[in-house]
Design an enzyme around this catalytic site. Structure first.
Site, PDB file in Angstrom:
ATOM      1  N   GLN A  31      13.340  28.516 -31.974  1.00 23.01           N
ATOM      2  CA  GLN A  31      12.696  29.724 -32.464  1.00 23.01           C
ATOM      3  C   GLN A  31      13.660  30.893 -32.401  1.00 23.01           C
ATOM      4  O   GLN A  31      14.449  31.027 -31.465  1.00 23.01           O
ATOM      5  CB  GLN A  31      11.451  30.027 -31.627  1.00 23.01           C
ATOM      6  CG  GLN A  31      10.619  31.180 -32.138  1.00 23.01           C
ATOM      7  CD  GLN A  31       9.253  31.228 -31.494  1.00 23.01           C
ATOM      8  OE1 GLN A  31       8.787  30.255 -30.913  1.00 23.01           O
ATOM      9  NE2 GLN A  31       8.590  32.363 -31.587  1.00 23.01           N
ATOM     10  N   SER A 111      15.560  23.668 -27.338  1.00 22.86           N
ATOM     11  CA  SER A 111      14.134  23.932 -27.156  1.00 22.86           C
ATOM     12  C   SER A 111      13.328  23.273 -28.277  1.00 22.86           C
ATOM     13  O   SER A 111      13.268  22.050 -28.361  1.00 22.86           O
ATOM     14  CB  SER A 111      13.891  25.436 -27.080  1.00 22.86           C
ATOM     15  OG  SER A 111      12.564  25.724 -26.708  1.00 22.86           O
ATOM     16  N   LEU A 112      12.721  24.051 -29.171  1.00 21.19           N
ATOM     17  CA  LEU A 112      12.019  23.487 -30.322  1.00 21.19           C
ATOM     18  C   LEU A 112      12.880  22.487 -31.075  1.00 21.19           C
ATOM     19  O   LEU A 112      12.401  21.452 -31.546  1.00 21.19           O
ATOM     20  CB  LEU A 112      11.606  24.621 -31.274  1.00 21.19           C
ATOM     21  CG  LEU A 112      11.251  24.226 -32.719  1.00 21.19           C
ATOM     22  CD1 LEU A 112       9.950  23.457 -32.755  1.00 21.19           C
ATOM     23  CD2 LEU A 112      11.208  25.461 -33.603  1.00 21.19           C
ATOM     24  N   ARG A 136       2.190  22.058 -29.882  1.00 17.24           N
ATOM     25  CA  ARG A 136       3.010  22.737 -28.858  1.00 17.24           C
ATOM     26  C   ARG A 136       3.021  24.240 -29.109  1.00 17.24           C
ATOM     27  O   ARG A 136       2.822  25.046 -28.190  1.00 17.24           O
ATOM     28  CB  ARG A 136       4.425  22.163 -28.896  1.00 17.24           C
ATOM     29  CG  ARG A 136       5.460  22.835 -27.993  1.00 17.24           C
ATOM     30  CD  ARG A 136       6.801  22.149 -28.213  1.00 17.24           C
ATOM     31  NE  ARG A 136       7.864  22.655 -27.364  1.00 17.24           N
ATOM     32  CZ  ARG A 136       8.683  23.654 -27.701  1.00 17.24           C
ATOM     33  NH1 ARG A 136       8.534  24.264 -28.875  1.00 17.24           N
ATOM     34  NH2 ARG A 136       9.635  24.055 -26.874  1.00 17.24           N
ATOM     35  N   HIS A 217       9.843  29.000 -21.377  1.00 20.71           N
ATOM     36  CA  HIS A 217      10.664  28.311 -20.375  1.00 20.71           C
ATOM     37  C   HIS A 217      10.604  29.015 -19.016  1.00 20.71           C
ATOM     38  O   HIS A 217      11.606  29.174 -18.329  1.00 20.71           O
ATOM     39  CB  HIS A 217      12.113  28.167 -20.862  1.00 20.71           C
ATOM     40  CG  HIS A 217      12.210  27.346 -22.115  1.00 20.71           C
ATOM     41  ND1 HIS A 217      12.055  25.973 -22.107  1.00 20.71           N
ATOM     42  CD2 HIS A 217      12.409  27.696 -23.404  1.00 20.71           C
ATOM     43  CE1 HIS A 217      12.162  25.525 -23.349  1.00 20.71           C
ATOM     44  NE2 HIS A 217      12.365  26.537 -24.151  1.00 20.71           N
ATOM     45  N   GLN A 266       9.000  20.316 -20.643  1.00 21.93           N
ATOM     46  CA  GLN A 266       9.994  21.090 -21.382  1.00 21.93           C
ATOM     47  C   GLN A 266       9.606  22.551 -21.581  1.00 21.93           C
ATOM     48  O   GLN A 266      10.457  23.440 -21.596  1.00 21.93           O
ATOM     49  CB  GLN A 266      10.247  20.438 -22.749  1.00 21.93           C
ATOM     50  CG  GLN A 266      11.412  21.043 -23.521  1.00 21.93           C
ATOM     51  CD  GLN A 266      11.129  21.148 -25.015  1.00 21.93           C
ATOM     52  OE1 GLN A 266       9.983  21.313 -25.430  1.00 21.93           O
ATOM     53  NE2 GLN A 266      12.169  21.047 -25.813  1.00 21.93           N
TER      54      GLN A 266
END
Length: 337
Positions: A31, A111-112, A136, A217, A266
Site C-alpha cells: 500500500q 506487506s500486501l 484482509r 504492523h 503478518q
C-alpha cells in the site's frame, strides 16, 4: 533447490522454452504505491487483472476499476480500494512479463505485496489470493476506525539507533525495517508525532508521516489479525514453482505449514524488508524488477546494494525495456512453453 510443504518436495519448475535465463527477482509493492490511472493500459491485455478486479468488486460491491482508472486520489487511497487494485495490477504485470519470457528466480513482496508474490510464484491461486487481500483489507479498515493510529518513516538512522530511542512503555513499535537508514514506526497518532523532535535531534535526516489510515504492523492491528486468521487457515497454500522469500522473516519459505502460521501474524508483525533484500541479492545477483505501481521498492533495494541492477515494470511500455536492462530480447524468441 527443493522446497517442502507438508512433507512434499517441490522442485523449482524449469523455465519454459524461450524464457530468459537470468537470475532476477520479482518484487511486489504494498500500500502506498497506488496512483490514479494505473493499470489502464493493462486491462485489455491481462485476463488476470480483469478477473481479480471482478472478484474484488463482487466482494466489496464497489467500483474498484473506476477508482483505479479515474481516482481521485482520496477515493483510490481508501484501504480496501488501494490494496485490491495494487494487488491486481502487480499480478497482471508479472503475468505479462512471464508471457514475454521473463521468469524470476525468486519472488518476494512488501506487506500486501506478499500476496502478489504468492500468486506469481505459484504458491496460491489468483481467486483465493484476491479474496484474501480484500478480506484482509476490510479487517484492517475496520480496525483503523476502532483503533486509530499512524505511521512515520525515520530517514537516516538504522533500527539499532531508532529502537532504543522509543520511550519505555510506549505503544509505538518498529513496523518496517526497510533498509540501511530507513525505519518505519507505527502506533497511536499522538505518540508517533511526539517522536519527531527527539529522533531528528538524535541525527535522523528526516521524519515523514505516511499516508495510511492506521498503525499497520503494530499491536493496534490485533483485532484485524484475529479477524483475518481464519481466512489464512483456509487458504489453499501449496509449494510453489518459484522460490519465495517472505518479508515476515526475510528468509526462504521452505514449509507451507510453518509459513501459514507466520502469515496469520503478518498484520501485526514488522516487515523485515532489509533481510528480504539481502536474501534476494544472494539468490538473484543479476538484478530485481519491481512489478507493479510505484517505485518504493526500487529505492529500498538500492539502499542495500547500489550496484545491484534494479528496475520497475509498471505498465505495458516497460516490458520491452526489461530486455534492454538485462541484455536479452525475449520478443525475438519462441513463445514461452
Amino acid at each position: 533447490m527443493a522446497f517442502r510443504g507438508g512433507g512434499t518436495p517441490c522442485p523449482v519448475a524449469p523455465a519454459g522454452e524461450g524464457s530468459v535465463a537470468t537470475e532476477i527477482a520479482f518484487v511486489f509493492p504494498g500500500q502506498g504505491s497506488q496512483s490514479p490511472g494505473m493499470g489502464a493500459d493493462l486491462l485489455e491485455r491481462s485476463p488476470s487483472l480483469r478477473r481479480a478486479l471482478r472478484l474484488a468488486e463482487e466482494i466489496t460491491r464497489s467500483d474498484l476499476t473506476g477508482a483505479m482508472l479515474h481516482g481521485p486520489a482520496e477515493r483510490l487511497g481508501a484501504t480496501v480500494t488501494t490494496q485490491a487494485t495494487v494487488f491486481a495490477v502487480s499480478v497482471a504485470v508479472a503475468e505479462l512479463a512471464a508471457e514475454r519470457g521473463f521468469r524470476p528466480a525468486a519472488v518476494a513482496g512488501h506487506s500486501l505485496g506478499e500476496f502478489s508474490a504468492l500468486v506469481a510464484g505459484g504458491w496460491l491461486d489468483l481467486a483465493s489470493a484476491t479474496r484474501a487481500v480484500v478480506l484482509r483489507a476490510q479487517a484492517m479498515e475496520r480496525c483503523c476506525v476502532s483503533s486509530p493510529g499512524a505511521m512515520a518513516a525515520v530517514i537516516g538512522l538504522d533500527v539499532e539507533r531508532v529502537a532504543p530511542l522509543l520511550p519505555s512503555g510506549s505503544d509505538v513499535v518498529v513496523a518496517n525495517v526497510n533498509g540501511p537508514g530507513q525505519v518505519v514506526l507505527s502506533g497511536p497518532s499522538a505518540e508517533v508525532s511526539s517522536l519527531e523532535e527527539p529522533l531528528l535531534a538524535a541525527g535522523a535526516a528526516g521524519y515523514q508521516r505516511l499516508p495510511v489510515a492506521g498503525a499497520f504492523h503494530s499491536p493496534l492491528m490485533a483485532a484485524a489479525q484475529q479477524e483475518f486468521a481464519p481466512v489464512v487457515d483456509t487458504l489453499p497454500l501449496r509449494p510453489g514453482h518459484t522460490p519465495m522469500v517472505s518479508s515476515i522473516t526475510g528468509g526462504l519459505v521452505e514449509d507451507v505449514d510453518t509459513y501459514r502460521e507466520l502469515l496469520r501474524g503478518q498484520i501485526t508483525a514488522p516487515v523485515q524488508w532489509e533481510r528480504t533484500a539481502t536474501t534476494l541479492l544472494r539468490l538473484c545477483p543479476d538484478g530485481a524488477v519491481e512489478m507493479g505501481p510505484g517505485r518504493v521498492l526500487r529505492g529500498l533495494l538500492r539502499r542495500v546494494d547500489r550496484s545491484w541492477p534494479v528496475t520497475n515494470c509498471r505498465a505495458w511500455p516497460d516490458l520491452p525495456a526489461l530486455a534492454h536492462r538485462f541484455g536479452t530480447d525475449p520478443a525475438t524468441r519462441l513463445p514461452v512453453g
